[in-house]
Design a protein around this motif. Structure first.
Motif, mmCIF file in Angstrom:
data_model
loop_
_atom_site.group_PDB
_atom_site.id
_atom_site.type_symbol
_atom_site.label_atom_id
_atom_site.label_comp_id
_atom_site.label_asym_id
_atom_site.label_seq_id
_atom_site.Cartn_x
_atom_site.Cartn_y
_atom_site.Cartn_z
ATOM 1 N N VAL A 17 -10.350 14.101 -24.228
ATOM 2 C CA VAL A 17 -9.756 12.969 -24.942
ATOM 3 C C VAL A 17 -10.423 12.854 -26.311
ATOM 4 N N GLN A 18 -9.635 12.921 -27.372
ATOM 5 C CA GLN A 18 -10.169 12.875 -28.730
ATOM 6 C C GLN A 18 -10.457 11.436 -29.124
ATOM 7 N N ALA A 19 -11.743 11.092 -29.257
ATOM 8 C CA ALA A 19 -12.136 9.727 -29.601
ATOM 9 C C ALA A 19 -12.219 9.519 -31.106
ATOM 10 N N ALA A 358 -17.547 2.284 -10.886
ATOM 11 C CA ALA A 358 -16.466 2.719 -9.993
ATOM 12 C C ALA A 358 -15.217 3.039 -10.808
ATOM 13 N N ASP A 359 -14.317 3.811 -10.222
ATOM 14 C CA ASP A 359 -13.106 4.189 -10.955
ATOM 15 C C ASP A 359 -12.075 3.059 -10.937
ATOM 16 N N VAL A 360 -11.022 3.249 -11.701
ATOM 17 C CA VAL A 360 -9.961 2.244 -11.809
ATOM 18 C C VAL A 360 -9.350 1.962 -10.441
ATOM 19 N N ALA A 382 -2.507 5.480 0.268
ATOM 20 C CA ALA A 382 -2.014 4.135 -0.037
ATOM 21 C C ALA A 382 -2.794 3.518 -1.191
ATOM 22 N N GLU A 383 -4.109 3.748 -1.224
ATOM 23 C CA GLU A 383 -4.946 3.225 -2.302
ATOM 24 C C GLU A 383 -4.553 3.848 -3.637
ATOM 25 N N LEU A 384 -4.326 5.149 -3.643
ATOM 26 C CA LEU A 384 -3.925 5.839 -4.865
ATOM 27 C C LEU A 384 -2.579 5.328 -5.360
ATOM 28 N N LYS A 385 -1.636 5.142 -4.451
ATOM 29 C CA LYS A 385 -0.305 4.668 -4.838
ATOM 30 C C LYS A 385 -0.375 3.260 -5.428
ATOM 31 N N ALA A 386 -1.154 2.366 -4.780
ATOM 32 C CA ALA A 386 -1.263 0.995 -5.269
ATOM 33 C C ALA A 386 -1.882 0.957 -6.656
ATOM 34 N N ALA A 387 -2.972 1.693 -6.836
ATOM 35 C CA ALA A 387 -3.640 1.705 -8.140
ATOM 36 C C ALA A 387 -2.745 2.310 -9.216
ATOM 37 N N SER A 388 -2.024 3.375 -8.874
ATOM 38 C CA SER A 388 -1.130 4.015 -9.842
ATOM 39 C C SER A 388 0.011 3.086 -10.225
ATOM 40 N N ASP A 389 0.523 2.348 -9.257
ATOM 41 C CA ASP A 389 1.603 1.396 -9.544
ATOM 42 C C ASP A 389 1.133 0.332 -10.541
ATOM 43 N N TYR A 390 -0.069 -0.198 -10.333
ATOM 44 C CA TYR A 390 -0.586 -1.225 -11.244
ATOM 45 C C TYR A 390 -0.957 -0.629 -12.599
ATOM 46 N N ARG A 397 -4.315 1.959 -20.177
ATOM 47 C CA ARG A 397 -4.500 3.254 -20.828
ATOM 48 C C ARG A 397 -5.760 3.925 -20.291
ATOM 49 N N CYS A 398 -5.569 4.945 -19.467
ATOM 50 C CA CYS A 398 -6.687 5.706 -18.912
ATOM 51 C C CYS A 398 -6.186 7.114 -18.614
ATOM 52 N N SER A 399 -7.105 8.057 -18.486
ATOM 53 C CA SER A 399 -6.692 9.437 -18.219
ATOM 54 C C SER A 399 -6.011 9.539 -16.859
ATOM 55 N N ASP A 400 -6.542 8.853 -15.865
ATOM 56 C CA ASP A 400 -5.937 8.708 -14.541
ATOM 57 C C ASP A 400 -6.707 7.608 -13.823
ATOM 58 N N VAL A 401 -6.308 7.240 -12.628
ATOM 59 C CA VAL A 401 -6.947 6.128 -11.919
ATOM 60 C C VAL A 401 -8.311 6.507 -11.365
ATOM 61 N N TYR A 402 -8.713 7.769 -11.546
ATOM 62 C CA TYR A 402 -10.048 8.185 -11.132
ATOM 63 C C TYR A 402 -11.057 8.078 -12.280
ATOM 64 N N GLN A 403 -10.617 7.612 -13.436
ATOM 65 C CA GLN A 403 -11.534 7.445 -14.563
ATOM 66 C C GLN A 403 -12.440 6.247 -14.320
#
Length: 526
Positions: A17-19, A358-360, A382-390, A397-403
């Motif tokens: 990610v270019q800062a 902790a991650d997003v 289920a946790e991944l789906k819920a976090a991705s939906d939100y 704005r994040c690279s993914d929900v594991y950031q």
């Protein structure tokens, strides 16, 4: 005038990610240079490059100071030249004295032994320079945030500062403390000390800056010489967000329904000084689809009121009744309050609202683990789906929900906090300083989310120290002072003058009542 500092073509990236993208930045001696931009624009990253937090070799470009290229290995190298950074989170040790904090890393000594007389004398001189009258042996924990900020500046002066970098120095200060700090920067300018001011408060920037540089998406997009050019907030905002904000606040049509929360005779005492009543027999009503603002000065009891409603998270000897949709609610604990349908977004997201390491994904679901669990075991899918939906719904704005959440900008961290509580499906949201420390573009997005929540039939309470914010987003504004509501205005009828008049009128009445109590006790009139 020859620049004291030049940063030439600086670029920096994190995990692809270019800062920063080819940023150039100059500072002259005795100049106040403001650095503005949205959260995530690259302001703090650029200053961490300059101060050696990000060492030479971890970025592209060069730093020239006093005409010589410098390659800082760490923060000690930059401090040796007088480049001192004061971060938004102050680096003071609460249970040590002012003198101990100032000279912790470089105490005056004689024959290898700390010279305590010299420490005390030098500390007194430094405190005088920054306008603090406290004794050098005062503990940091006994100082307010504004005075702690001045201690940080005194610490910088002890290191023979030439460029002072301040990252959001007034974000947590009241107006008086903010004004005192800005006056101090103007005084340093006369002494030839340069300051780099990172701030979202454009009125403060316009007041003191000699030059303003605007960053957007890691690039320099505008530079304003305040000594020769007119400072226009609209120009700065347009450069920051790459669009015109014809309206600072999104429009909405309020459809207000029946009461969703009714508070009756709510009383709360201080958790340590249990004889002191902080919230004084308050009555309050919130309706479906309504955004109600609570205005008041620092110490009025606004946060204490909200936290006490949220499962008695603050206070002792709490009494009174709360009805949700007409039924008396059990708010005896935080889990009970969540189950009843109340959510509280704290004013201190970093310390109390998030697990920064902790991650997003974990932060979004932490208050609703039952929804993503099966027989007490978390369902990763289920946790991944819920976090991705939100993430999608809240435009995080994040690279993914594991950031890691701590790597996000302030505005995106605030969206994560809101997501966490929206996942609990609350009927009432208590938002305490929901836009503190975030830029105008992110603020607009938060306001839009508040509108969406109200339009969905939720009741929203907004506590804010920014009166224009309350005037811009609220259907009704309640004024709080000394633990009680002292005024109420419809949103379209409220003004800053009316709100302050209600506060000051109550202050005068409280003063008269105190005088009468003294007189009755035999103390006579003052």
């Amino acid at each position: 005038m020859t620049a004291m500092l030049e940063m030439r073509g600086v670029s920096k990236s994190f995990a692809g990610v270019q800062a920063l993208r080819d940023v150039s930045f100059t500072v002259e001696a005795g100049q106040i240079h403001a650095l503005v931009g949205e959260n995530g624009a690259g302001k703090s990253t650029l200053m961490k490059v300059l101060s050696g937090v990000y060492p030479a070799g971890s970025y592209d470009g060069s730093i020239v100071f006093d005409g010589e290229e410098r390659r800082f290995r760490d923060i000690n190298d930059s401090e040796a030249l007088g480049i001192i950074i004061i971060h938004q989170e102050l680096a003071l040790i609460p249970l040590m004295s002012i003198a101990e904090n100032i000279f912790l890393s470089h105490p005056p000594s004689r024959f290898g032994v700390i010279d305590r007389n010299a420490v005390h004398r030098r500390t007194a001189e430094l405190l005088a320079q920054v306008g603090l009258r406290e004794p050098p042996d005062t503990l940091i924990t006994d100082l307010g945030v504004g005075k702690q900020q001045l201690v940080e500046i005194a610490k910088a002066l002890s290191k023979r500062v030439r460029i002072l970098i301040l990252d959001e120095p007034t974000a947590s200060l009241n107006e008086a403390d903010s004004a005192a700090l800005l006056e101090r920067l103007l005084a340093f300018r006369e002494q030839g000390i340069a300051s780099i001011l990172i701030s979202h408060k454009l009125n403060e920037v316009a007041r003191v800056a000699d030059r303003i540089t605007v960053l957007r998406d890691g690039r320099t997009v505008d530079s304003i010489d305040c000594r020769t050019e007119r400072i226009e907030e609209d120009r700065i905002i347009r450069s920051m967000v790459d669009r015109d904000l014809a309206h600072r606040f999104p429009e909405r049509k309020a459809e207000i329904g029946e009461p969703v929360m009714t508070v009756e005779n709510w009383s709360v005492y201080h958790p340590l000084h249990t004889e002191r009543q902080v919230i004084k027999n308050v009555d309050f009503t919130l309706r479906r689809g309504e955004v109600v603002g609570i205005a008041g000065l620092m110490g009025a009891g606004r946060t204490e009121f909200a936290m006490s409603l949220f499962g008695r998270a603050w206070g002792t000897n709490v009494s009174g009744k709360v009805r949700l949709d007409g039924r008396e609610a059990d708010l005896s604990s935080v889990p009970a309050a969540i189950d009843a349908g109340i959510a509280y977004v704290t004013e201190d997201r970093k310390q109390l609202g998030l697990i920064l390491a902790a991650d997003v994904r974990k932060n979004v679901t932490v208050a609703s683990l039952r929804q993503v669990s099966d027989r007490g075991v978390i369902d990763d899918v289920a946790e991944l789906k819920a976090a991705s939906d939100y993430r999608t719904r809240m435009r995080i704005r994040c690279s993914d929900v594991y950031q890691a959440t701590g790597d996000l900008s302030g505005g995106n961290q605030q969206k994560v906090v809101l997501s966490k509580w929206l996942m609990t499906d609350p009927r009432v949201l208590l938002l305490d300083e929901p836009t503190r420390g975030i830029d105008v573009g992110a603020k607009y997005e938060i306001y839009s989310i508040i509108n969406e929540l109200a339009e969905a039939g939720r009741g929203v309470v907004v506590i804010s120290s920014e009166m224009p914010e309350l005037l811009g987003i609220c259907d009704r504004i309640c004024v709080m002072n000394d633990g009680a509501f002292v005024g109420e205005f419809a949103g379209h009828d409220a003004t800053q003058e009316k709100i302050m008049r209600a506060i000051m009128r109550n202050d005068r009445m409280s003063g008269r009542r105190a005088d009468e109590r003294v007189a009755r006790a035999g103390g006579g009139a003052p």
